[in-house]
Motif scaffolding. Structure first.
Motif: not given
Length: 291
Positions: A35-46, A63-75
């Motif tokens: 979750e935390e990695a996904g947030d960081l990837f999102q910040q970098a992407a923006n 990479r954010e999407a892959e992290c969201r998938e790994k913690c089952s945040e499908t939406s």
């Protein structure tokens, strides 16, 4: 773009990669790490997006999407893949299509077929506008149309079927084009809001039949359309199609040219009609006196 802004973006990306690769601590779970990695990837992407570094932005959203998938945040994963596709659209169409396909998988699993259709239509437009892959564009328009139809979005479904029909005709897949034009016309007949457009779909279907050099089928189709809506027989579209049928049957180039000129004087021919009429004209020149 300043060097500092660029450096900051890459530092965020490095931090995100380290977080994703780290082991979970005593007081955190693997899910929290991603979750935390996904947030960081999102910040970098923006940040990359603001800097107009669209490939890097797309990669970071992926990479954010892959992290969201790994913690089952499908939406959230679906949305991240969509954001990746929007970045990749700026010069990387193949990657944009891959990201949209990932988005669609999540949407379909969640039963969100209307949104899946929207994304599939985006894929069709990329194939059409960026890669000029008419067959794949056609397939995507058909898939989107089916999903829209299943969600009772009839008008949007019909637009997709019409776009697919146009492409089928461009590829000289005339029987499929005719079937699709007739499908859209049948749906449009039932509404006063769309009934006016039926004559256009039937004209296109008739031109496809003529382009196949199948005059018998063209005449039968014209009679069928009149039986479905008698008002069609008094339209300029019907009279034009009938004039083209007679000219082709007689192998008469002058009659063909005259009918085209007369129609174009009042209703300007679009690119699609111009292209198919050129095919029909070539057919007359190659095989005069068709019966």
């Amino acid at each position: 773009m300043s060097n500092k802004e660029r450096d900051d973006a890459f530092k965020l990306l490095e931090k995100a990669n380290k977080k994703a690769a780290s082991s979970a601590g005593w007081f955190s779970s693997a899910s929290t790490k991603y979750e935390e990695a996904g947030d960081l990837f999102q910040q970098a992407a923006n940040v990359f997006k603001l800097l107009k570094m669209f490939k890097e932005a797309g990669d970071a959203f992926s990479r954010e999407a892959e992290c969201r998938e790994k913690c089952s945040e499908t939406s959230e994963a679906s949305n991240a893949w969509w954001n990746a596709s929007k970045a990749y659209k700026r010069g990387f169409p193949d990657l944009a299509i891959q990201a949209l396909n990932q988005t669609i998988q999540h949407l379909v699993k969640g039963g969100r077929f209307r949104q899946a259709a929207d994304r599939e239509k985006e894929i069709a437009q990329i194939y059409l506008q960026e890669t000029n892959d008419l067959q794949r564009a056609c397939d995507s328009f058909l898939r989107a149309g089916e999903w829209y139809a299943g969600e009772d979005a009839t008008a949007t479904a019909n637009q997709c079927y019409k776009d697919a029909a146009d492409l089928c005709a461009d590829m000289e897949q005339f029987p499929q084009a005719i079937s699709l034009y007739e499908r859209v016309a049948d749906h449009s007949l039932g509404s006063n809001l769309t009934k006016y457009s039926v004559k256009e779909y039937w004209l296109k279907a008739l031109l496809c039949a003529i382009a196949m050099q199948d005059i018998v089928t063209a005449r039968r189709a014209a009679q069928k359309y009149v039986s479905q809506d008698n008002a069609f027989s008094s339209t300029r579209e019907f009279k034009f199609a009938n004039a083209i049928i007679e000219a082709v049957d007689a192998g008469d180039i002058e009659a063909f040219t005259g009918a085209v000129f007369e129609f174009d004087q009042i209703t300007k021919l679009d690119n699609w009609k111009t292209a198919i009429l050129l095919k029909i004209k070539k057919g007359i020149q190659d095989e005069p006196g068709l019966t």
